[in-house]
Design a protein around this motif. Structure first.
Motif, PDB file in Angstrom:
ATOM      1  N   PHE A   1       0.839  -1.202   0.000  1.00 52.82           N
ATOM      2  CA  PHE A   1       0.000   0.000   0.000  1.00 52.82           C
ATOM      3  C   PHE A   1       0.875   1.253   0.000  1.00 52.82           C
ATOM      4  O   PHE A   1       2.018   1.227   0.462  1.00 52.82           O
ATOM      5  CB  PHE A   1      -0.906   0.011   1.229  1.00 52.82           C
ATOM      6  CG  PHE A   1      -1.963  -1.054   1.209  1.00 52.82           C
ATOM      7  CD1 PHE A   1      -3.253  -0.750   0.808  1.00 52.82           C
ATOM      8  CD2 PHE A   1      -1.674  -2.359   1.572  1.00 52.82           C
ATOM      9  CE1 PHE A   1      -4.235  -1.729   0.782  1.00 52.82           C
ATOM     10  CE2 PHE A   1      -2.640  -3.350   1.544  1.00 52.82           C
ATOM     11  CZ  PHE A   1      -3.930  -3.031   1.149  1.00 52.82           C
ATOM     12  N   ALA A   2       0.319   2.337  -0.502  1.00 48.12           N
ATOM     13  CA  ALA A   2       1.020   3.615  -0.462  1.00 48.12           C
ATOM     14  C   ALA A   2       1.416   3.938   0.969  1.00 48.12           C
ATOM     15  O   ALA A   2       0.715   3.592   1.923  1.00 48.12           O
ATOM     16  CB  ALA A   2       0.129   4.718  -1.034  1.00 48.12           C
ATOM     17  N   HIS A   3       2.537   4.604   1.140  1.00 47.50           N
ATOM     18  CA  HIS A   3       3.084   4.866   2.481  1.00 47.50           C
ATOM     19  C   HIS A   3       2.132   5.665   3.346  1.00 47.50           C
ATOM     20  O   HIS A   3       2.151   5.563   4.577  1.00 47.50           O
ATOM     21  CB  HIS A   3       4.426   5.600   2.366  1.00 47.50           C
ATOM     22  CG  HIS A   3       4.308   6.975   1.763  1.00 47.50           C
ATOM     23  ND1 HIS A   3       4.126   8.101   2.536  1.00 47.50           N
ATOM     24  CD2 HIS A   3       4.328   7.380   0.472  1.00 47.50           C
ATOM     25  CE1 HIS A   3       4.036   9.160   1.733  1.00 47.50           C
ATOM     26  NE2 HIS A   3       4.164   8.751   0.480  1.00 47.50           N
ATOM     27  N   ASP A   4       1.269   6.481   2.731  1.00 50.47           N
ATOM     28  CA  ASP A   4       0.331   7.311   3.493  1.00 50.47           C
ATOM     29  C   ASP A   4      -1.092   6.797   3.357  1.00 50.47           C
ATOM     30  O   ASP A   4      -2.050   7.577   3.381  1.00 50.47           O
ATOM     31  CB  ASP A   4       0.420   8.763   3.042  1.00 50.47           C
ATOM     32  CG  ASP A   4       0.155   8.931   1.540  1.00 50.47           C
ATOM     33  OD1 ASP A   4       0.170   7.916   0.802  1.00 50.47           O
ATOM     34  OD2 ASP A   4      -0.064  10.078   1.099  1.00 50.47           O
ATOM     35  N   ILE A   5      -1.250   5.483   3.241  1.00 48.84           N
ATOM     36  CA  ILE A   5      -2.570   4.888   3.071  1.00 48.84           C
ATOM     37  C   ILE A   5      -3.515   5.313   4.192  1.00 48.84           C
ATOM     38  O   ILE A   5      -3.130   5.333   5.366  1.00 48.84           O
ATOM     39  CB  ILE A   5      -2.455   3.347   3.000  1.00 48.84           C
ATOM     40  CG1 ILE A   5      -3.785   2.710   2.669  1.00 48.84           C
ATOM     41  CG2 ILE A   5      -1.865   2.782   4.291  1.00 48.84           C
ATOM     42  CD1 ILE A   5      -4.256   2.971   1.282  1.00 48.84           C
ATOM     43  N   ARG A   6      -4.726   5.657   3.839  1.00 47.94           N
ATOM     44  CA  ARG A   6      -5.734   6.064   4.820  1.00 47.94           C
ATOM     45  C   ARG A   6      -6.310   4.822   5.496  1.00 47.94           C
ATOM     46  O   ARG A   6      -6.807   3.911   4.836  1.00 47.94           O
ATOM     47  CB  ARG A   6      -6.841   6.841   4.112  1.00 47.94           C
ATOM     48  CG  ARG A   6      -7.899   7.428   5.031  1.00 47.94           C
ATOM     49  CD  ARG A   6      -7.376   8.636   5.773  1.00 47.94           C
ATOM     50  NE  ARG A   6      -8.406   9.278   6.543  1.00 47.94           N
ATOM     51  CZ  ARG A   6      -9.184  10.270   6.092  1.00 47.94           C
ATOM     52  NH1 ARG A   6      -9.026  10.688   4.840  1.00 47.94           N
ATOM     53  NH2 ARG A   6     -10.080  10.833   6.857  1.00 47.94           N
ATOM     54  N   VAL A   7      -6.249   4.775   6.808  1.00 44.64           N
ATOM     55  CA  VAL A   7      -6.714   3.617   7.563  1.00 44.64           C
ATOM     56  C   VAL A   7      -8.048   3.905   8.245  1.00 44.64           C
ATOM     57  O   VAL A   7      -8.908   3.036   8.344  1.00 44.64           O
ATOM     58  CB  VAL A   7      -5.656   3.183   8.598  1.00 44.64           C
ATOM     59  CG1 VAL A   7      -6.125   1.971   9.380  1.00 44.64           C
ATOM     60  CG2 VAL A   7      -4.324   2.887   7.903  1.00 44.64           C
ATOM     61  N   SER A   8      -8.220   5.110   8.731  1.00 43.37           N
ATOM     62  CA  SER A   8      -9.458   5.522   9.378  1.00 43.37           C
ATOM     63  C   SER A   8      -9.567   7.032   9.220  1.00 43.37           C
ATOM     64  O   SER A   8      -8.720   7.673   8.590  1.00 43.37           O
ATOM     65  CB  SER A   8      -9.464   5.135  10.859  1.00 43.37           C
ATOM     66  OG  SER A   8      -8.468   5.856  11.565  1.00 43.37           O
TER      67      SER A   8
END
Length: 213
Positions: free
Chosen positions: A42-49
């Motif tokens: 996943f992209a390093h700044d993937i949105r998790v919440s």
């Protein structure tokens, strides 16, 4: 064919293969619980919440989910359609048939099978392709010995049954059932433009709200 066009076509072919490998690597790393290998897809700044982004938060969320809900999983990917927005951004759909060994509160174990698809967004960052987002759309989840006929096909042990938003991503599903064919020959829309097959099928519909846990 110019050298520029040839280079662009080779780049597209290499990108297609790398994106397909992303989906395969996702399944293997998830099932073998290599969470570092998994989150690095996943992209390093993937949105998790709403509050958190980044691979560390994704790893924490995955650890909780996989450790508490399953003693084993197997994800089998199938049909994969990929379309490019530009040279470094793409979207796609991947079918997935999954099996889960699932502990129950009463001490029993159920073997839960699932049919789903992922609506994906991909991004190339520093020369490598990553998942920018994966939207899981579920059709059913049920014990192997309990066919999920009827409504509310998501049937995990010890949880209320619910619908999985498998068809909600595609307006054609509701359109098909809302209008039966007449006596005359039906009209046929023009073919979707190149790289817009999925976009045309989506018809600008909003993305459904998905229950992941």
């Amino acid at each position: 064919m110019s050298e520029h066009n040839l280079a662009a076509r080779i780049d597209r072919l290499e990108s297609l293969d790398e994106i397909r490998q992303l989906a395969a690597k996702y399944s293997l790393s998830l099932d073998m619980r290599d969470l570092d290998a998994h989150v690095n897809l996943f992209a390093h700044d993937i949105r998790v919440s709403r509050e958190h982004s980044g691979r560390a938060y994704l790893k924490r969320w995955l650890d909780d989910t996989l450790r508490l809900q399953f003693t084993g999983t197997s994800h089998h990917i199938g049909n994969h359609i990929i379309e490019f927005d530009d040279a470094d951004h793409a979207h796609g759909v991947v079918y997935s048939k999954n099996e889960h060994e699932t502990p129950c509160e009463n001490g029993d174990t159920e073997w839960v099978i699932m049919q789903m698809l992922y609506w994906d967004n991909y991004e190339r960052i520093d020369g490598r392709w990553y998942f920018r987002r994966r939207l899981p759309c579920y059709w059913y989840a049920t014990d192997l010995n309990k066919p999920p006929v009827g409504d509310n096909k998501m049937r995990w042990p010890d949880r209320d049954q619910y619908e999985g938003a498998y068809h909600e991503l595609w307006p054609s599903w509701a359109e098909f059932w809302a209008k039966a064919p007449g006596d005359n020959a039906p009209e046929v829309a023009a073919p979707a433009p190149l790289e817009q097959f999925l976009t045309t099928m989506r018809r600008g519909a909003p993305e459904p709200k998905i229950r992941v846990r």
